[in-house]
Design a protein around this motif. Structure first.
Motif, PDB file in Angstrom:
ATOM      1  N   MET A   8      15.786  15.065 -17.995  1.00 46.47           N
ATOM      2  CA  MET A   8      16.215  13.870 -17.409  1.00 46.47           C
ATOM      3  C   MET A   8      16.718  12.915 -18.444  1.00 46.47           C
ATOM      4  O   MET A   8      16.594  12.888 -19.700  1.00 46.47           O
ATOM      5  N   ILE A  16      11.658   7.283 -16.933  1.00 48.35           N
ATOM      6  CA  ILE A  16      12.803   7.724 -16.226  1.00 48.35           C
ATOM      7  C   ILE A  16      13.133   6.656 -15.189  1.00 48.35           C
ATOM      8  O   ILE A  16      14.437   6.785 -14.610  1.00 48.35           O
ATOM      9  N   LEU A  53      13.144  12.404  -6.269  1.00 45.28           N
ATOM     10  CA  LEU A  53      14.505  12.823  -7.018  1.00 45.28           C
ATOM     11  C   LEU A  53      15.370  13.469  -5.793  1.00 45.28           C
ATOM     12  O   LEU A  53      16.464  13.193  -5.848  1.00 45.28           O
ATOM     13  N   GLY A 125      12.808  18.774 -11.544  1.00 44.78           N
ATOM     14  CA  GLY A 125      12.883  17.368 -11.664  1.00 44.78           C
ATOM     15  C   GLY A 125      11.908  16.621 -10.777  1.00 44.78           C
ATOM     16  O   GLY A 125      11.831  16.873  -9.935  1.00 44.78           O
TER      17      GLY A 125
END
Length: 188
Positions: A8, A16, A53, A125
């Motif tokens: 990521m 993130i 996500l 993710g």
């Protein structure tokens, strides 16, 4: 056996998303970085997503190629995103679309099953899902695109671990805007 890759964009201090799930710190990626991610995604045989996500990606990429200012790379990314098989792990989502399957049960058991199959690499993710896979020792490769910004808190890329994970550096690359990409393979 499939390889599991966690990668990521993140801040230099390891997040993130900043507080309140703010991802505005990253701004639009350079054309070169976006192309790198596109190539990376095109090499994927399966994408694994956590709920947050998934909600972010599915809110834009199903029609990302139809946006008035979409670049050729964005058009290709949107098409690839729709075509790539996906698995979403969530107990709160009721339905998924766009070549996607929903798993509401044991994520780790399902990831182990998927890793045992033949096929291209799987990309995972979402910090919570990837953190569980990390703690279970299932991540084979880490891809870190570190942006030159410090946000001081938020959602960390790495989770707390019970033991060390030794890694081998396999790639380092610098992109416009000061983004440094590093790839590490887990030593087994």
């Amino acid at each position: 056996m499939r390889k599991l890759i966690y990668g990521m964009n993140l801040t230099l201090d390891g997040y993130i998303a900043a507080a309140d799930d703010d991802i505005g710190w990253s701004g639009p990626p350079s054309h070169e970085l976006f192309q790198w991610w596109l190539d990376h995604e095109q090499a994927s045989g399966l994408s694994l997503y956590g709920r947050k996500l998934w909600e972010t990606m599915s809110s834009y990429w199903p029609t990302g190629d139809q946006q008035p200012n979409a670049t050729p790379a964005e058009i290709e990314f949107a098409r690839n995103w729709r075509d790539t098989p996906k698995v979403v792990f969530s107990s709160t989502i009721g339905k998924v679309d766009w070549n996607t399957r929903l798993v509401t049960g044991d994520a780790i058991a399902e990831i182990i099953r998927l890793k045992a199959e033949d096929g291209g690499p799987m990309h995972i993710g979402g910090a919570t899902l990837a953190g569980a896979a990390m703690r279970a020792g299932l991540i084979d490769e880490y891809v870190i695109a570190a942006h030159p910004v410090l946000v001081g808190g938020g959602t960390p890329f790495f989770t707390a671990l019970d033991s060390w994970v030794n890694l081998n550096l396999v790639e380092t690359r610098t992109f416009p805007g000061g983004v440094v990409l590093t790839r590490y393979e887990t030593r087994r």
